[in-house]
Scaffold this motif. Structure first.
Motif, mmCIF file in Angstrom:
data_model
loop_
_atom_site.group_PDB
_atom_site.id
_atom_site.type_symbol
_atom_site.label_atom_id
_atom_site.label_comp_id
_atom_site.label_asym_id
_atom_site.label_seq_id
_atom_site.Cartn_x
_atom_site.Cartn_y
_atom_site.Cartn_z
ATOM 1 N N SER A 130 0.795 -1.227 0.000
ATOM 2 C CA SER A 130 0.000 0.000 0.000
ATOM 3 C C SER A 130 0.826 1.275 0.000
ATOM 4 N N LYS A 131 2.142 1.199 -0.229
ATOM 5 C CA LYS A 131 2.994 2.378 -0.315
ATOM 6 C C LYS A 131 3.444 2.570 -1.761
ATOM 7 N N ALA A 132 3.284 3.803 -2.253
ATOM 8 C CA ALA A 132 3.658 4.082 -3.637
ATOM 9 C C ALA A 132 5.133 3.781 -3.859
ATOM 10 N N PHE A 133 5.427 3.079 -4.960
ATOM 11 C CA PHE A 133 6.798 2.650 -5.224
ATOM 12 C C PHE A 133 7.364 3.320 -6.468
ATOM 13 N N THR A 134 6.714 3.172 -7.601
ATOM 14 C CA THR A 134 7.214 3.748 -8.846
ATOM 15 C C THR A 134 6.085 3.786 -9.871
ATOM 16 N N LYS A 135 6.288 4.589 -10.915
ATOM 17 C CA LYS A 135 5.339 4.620 -12.027
ATOM 18 C C LYS A 135 5.644 3.481 -12.992
ATOM 19 N N ALA A 136 4.598 3.000 -13.633
ATOM 20 C CA ALA A 136 4.759 1.901 -14.583
ATOM 21 C C ALA A 136 5.491 2.383 -15.830
ATOM 22 N N ARG A 137 6.280 1.493 -16.401
ATOM 23 C CA ARG A 137 6.983 1.762 -17.639
ATOM 24 C C ARG A 137 6.153 1.251 -18.813
ATOM 25 N N VAL A 151 5.708 -12.974 2.161
ATOM 26 C CA VAL A 151 4.489 -12.655 1.433
ATOM 27 C C VAL A 151 4.283 -11.140 1.435
ATOM 28 N N THR A 152 4.158 -10.563 0.232
ATOM 29 C CA THR A 152 4.063 -9.115 0.076
ATOM 30 C C THR A 152 2.903 -8.781 -0.847
ATOM 31 N N ASN A 153 2.198 -7.688 -0.536
ATOM 32 C CA ASN A 153 1.110 -7.215 -1.382
ATOM 33 C C ASN A 153 1.661 -6.276 -2.448
ATOM 34 N N TYR A 154 1.434 -6.605 -3.699
ATOM 35 C CA TYR A 154 1.797 -5.762 -4.834
ATOM 36 C C TYR A 154 0.503 -5.314 -5.515
ATOM 37 N N SER A 155 0.327 -4.012 -5.665
ATOM 38 C CA SER A 155 -0.901 -3.497 -6.263
ATOM 39 C C SER A 155 -0.569 -2.424 -7.289
ATOM 40 N N ILE A 156 -1.510 -2.202 -8.203
ATOM 41 C CA ILE A 156 -1.384 -1.156 -9.214
ATOM 42 C C ILE A 156 -2.671 -0.360 -9.231
ATOM 43 N N ARG A 157 -2.555 0.931 -9.577
ATOM 44 C CA ARG A 157 -3.731 1.799 -9.629
ATOM 45 C C ARG A 157 -3.613 2.714 -10.837
ATOM 46 N N VAL A 158 -4.686 2.859 -11.567
ATOM 47 C CA VAL A 158 -4.731 3.767 -12.700
ATOM 48 C C VAL A 158 -4.891 5.184 -12.164
#
Length: 453
Positions: A130-137, A151-158
C-alpha cells in the motif's frame, strides 16, 4: 369542583400469528371476567400514565444528545475518513466485463510486476504493501529490484484514465508464518566482525533449524554463515562473520531460512548497508603530552566501512563537574590545562541523526602543573638521543682526520735558504737534506750557480 384524572394504557402488541394458523383456530371467544381496562390494573407488565403527563427532563436531554450525535456523524464527518486507506478502498469496477487491466502477475526471473493492458490508460502507479513505489513503464510493467522472500502485497492503480486498481500477493504463503525466525537483527562491531541474531518462532516445530545467508542486492552474490551459535535445544539463533572486509559495502540482504522434517518454514529477512549498522569501536589514543601551558592528545578510530567521524569528549578539570563537547577533529588542544581527565567516543558523521555513539575510550589523566610533566613521546625522545650520539661521533671522526686529509690534499713545499742574503725566504728555518727522500719528487730542469762563498 374536583378535576378528574384520566389514565391511558400502553402495552406491547402481541406478535401477529400467520393468517393460516388464525383461520385454522377460528375466532377465540371472549373470556369471562372483568373488562380489559379493569384487568390492566391487575397486570404487572402494563403501566398506567396519567393523561397530560410529560416525560422526565433527564430522558428528554438524553434523546437530544443522541439526535445531535447522529447529526454530527451524518453531516460533519467525511465518509472517506471512515473507510480504510489501503488498496481495497480504491474503486474496482468488478461489474465491468472488460477491465482495462487483466492478468496481474509477478515475473521473478526478470524482477517485474507485469499485466495485460486492455483499455485507454495513460498512467499507472505501482504500490508495495500500500505504499507508492514507482510509475509503470510503458503502462505495462514495474521493475521490482528487491523481491522479498516474505508474502508481500503488490498493487497497481490507474492514476490517469478509467479508475481501476487491483493487487496480488507474492510469493504464496507456505507454512506457518509464526514458525519463521523472529526479531532478526544484525550489526557490525569491533572493526572486523558482523553478528546477526534472531529468536525461534513461537509456533516452530521442535526439530526446526535455521540458516543465514548474506546477499548483495546489486550483484546477487551470496555468503553463507561461517560460525553459528545454538540454544539449549541445538537450534541456531546467532551467526558471526569474522572478516567483513571481503563482504560488499552495497545494500545487503540478511536472509534466514528454516527447515523441518514435518512442515515448511517461511523465511525471515531484513536489508541494509553495512555502514549504517556499524557500531564503532572505542577510539585508540595514539599520542599525548602536556606542560604548564599546553595539552595535546590525539586518537584514531578504525573502520572498514566509514571514514567520516564525529567525536564526543568528556572532560573534567580537577574536581570541577565534568562536561561534554562534540568535535570533528581527531585531536584535542588545551591551553593552561592544569589537571585534566579526558575520554572520547565516536560515531559515523554521515548517519549521526539515528546511529548511537560507540563505547568510551580509556580515560586519560593529565597532570600538567609543573615542567616535569612536559615530556615528549618516548619514540621522539629516543630518536633525538640517537641523532645526537651520531652527530657527536661524526664530529670526533672529522676532527682526527682533518690534518691527515689536508696533508694528502695539500702537501707542504720545502723552502731553500738564501745564501746571498743569509735569510730564509719565508722567515722560517727548514733543513733540507738532498739525500733524504722527500714526500714529493720534484725533477730539476735547470740549475744556475750564482757564486761561491
Amino acid at each position: 369542583m374536583r378535576e378528574k384524572t384520566r389514565f391511558f394504557l400502553f402495552r406491547e402488541a402481541p406478535a401477529a400469528q400467520p393468517r393460516s394458523k388464525r383461520a385454522a383456530l377460528g375466532a377465540a371467544p371472549r373470556p369471562a371476567g372483568p373488562a380489559p381496562e379493569e384487568a390492566a390494573c391487575l397486570r404487572p407488565d402494563r403501566v398506567l400514565i396519567p393523561a397530560g403527563a410529560h416525560p422526565p427532563v433527564g430522558a428528554a436531554l438524553a434523546m437530544a444528545f443522541v439526535w445531535l450525535a447522529v447529526f454530527l456523524v451524518a453531516f460533519l464527518v467525511p465518509v472517506s475518513s471512515l473507510l480504510p486507506l489501503d488498496h481495497d478502498s480504491y474503486p474496482i469496477d468488478i461489474s465491468d466485463p472488460d477491465p482495462p487491466i487483466k492478468n496481474l502477475r509477478m515475473e521473478p526471473e526478470r524482477k517485474r510486476l507485469t499485466w495485460d493492458l486492455h483499455g485507454n490508460v495513460s498512467e499507472i502507479m505501482c504500490f508495495i504493501n500500500s505504499k507508492a513505489f514507482t510509475k509503470a513503464r510503458k503502462s505495462t510493467y514495474c521493475s521490482i529490484p528487491d523481491l522479498s522472500c516474505q508474502v508481500t502485497n503488490y498493487s497497481i492503480r490507474v492514476t490517469k484514465g478509467q479508475p481501476f486498481s487491483t493487487w496480488i500477493q507474492y510469493p504464496s504463503q507456505e507454512g506457518n508464518p509464526r514458525a519463521a525466525a523472529e526479531n532478526l537483527t544484525c550489526w557490525v562491531h569491533d572493526v572486523d566482525f558482523l553478528t546477526c541474531s534472531w529468536a525461534v518462532g513461537r509456533e516452530a516445530p521442535r526439530d526446526v533449524q535455521y540458516s543465514l545467508y548474506l546477499e548483495n542486492l546489486d550483484s546477487y552474490e551470496k555468503w553463507p554463515c561461517s560460525q553459528y551459535t545454538a540454544d539449549e535445544q541445538g537450534t541456531n539463533v546467532q551467526c558471526r562473520f569474522h572478516n567483513i572486509s571481503v563482504l560488499s559495502k552495497d545494500q545487503t540482504r540478511f536472509l534466514v531460512n528454516g527447515t523441518s522434517s514435518g512442515s515448511k518454514i517461511p523465511c525471515s529477512e531484513t536489508s541494509d548497508k553495512l555502514a549504517k549498522i556499524e557500531v564503532l569501536a572505542a577510539p585508540n589514543v595514539t599520542s599525548r603530552w602536556c606542560n604548564q601551558s599546553y595539552l595535546f592528545m590525539q586518537w584514531q578510530v578504525k573502520s572498514h566501512l566509514n571514514d567520516d567521524f564525529k567525536y564526543e569528549l568528556q572532560m573534567q578539570k580537577g574536581m570541577e563537574p565534568a562536561y561534554k563537547e562534540e568535535i570533528y577533529k581527531a585531536f584535542l588542544e588545551l591551553n593552561n590545562p592544569g589537571t585534566y581527565t579526558v575520554r572520547v567516543r565516536a560515531r559515523d558523521a554521515t548517519f549521526s541523526h539515528y546511529k548511537p555513539w560507540g563505547p568510551w575510550s580509556v580515560p586519560q589523566h593529565f597532570v600538567c602543573e609543573d615542567e616535569e610533566g612536559a615530556r615528549l613521546p618516548v619514540w621522539l625522545t629516543s630518536l633525538l638521543i640517537a641523532l645526537g650520539t651520531l652527530l657527536i661521533a661524526m664530529g670526533f671522526v672529522l676532527l682526527f682526520c682533518r690534518f691527515s686529509v689536508m696533508q694528502k690534499l695539500f702537501p707542504p713545499i720545502p723552502h731553500m735558504k738564501d745564501h746571498i742574503n743569509g735569510k730564509l725566504q719565508n722567515g722560517r728555518t727548514m733543513t733540507w737534506d738532498p739525500d733524504q727522500d722527500s714526500q714529493e719528487e720534484c725533477p730539476v730542469a735547470e740549475l744556475q750557480v750564482l757564486g761561491e762563498t
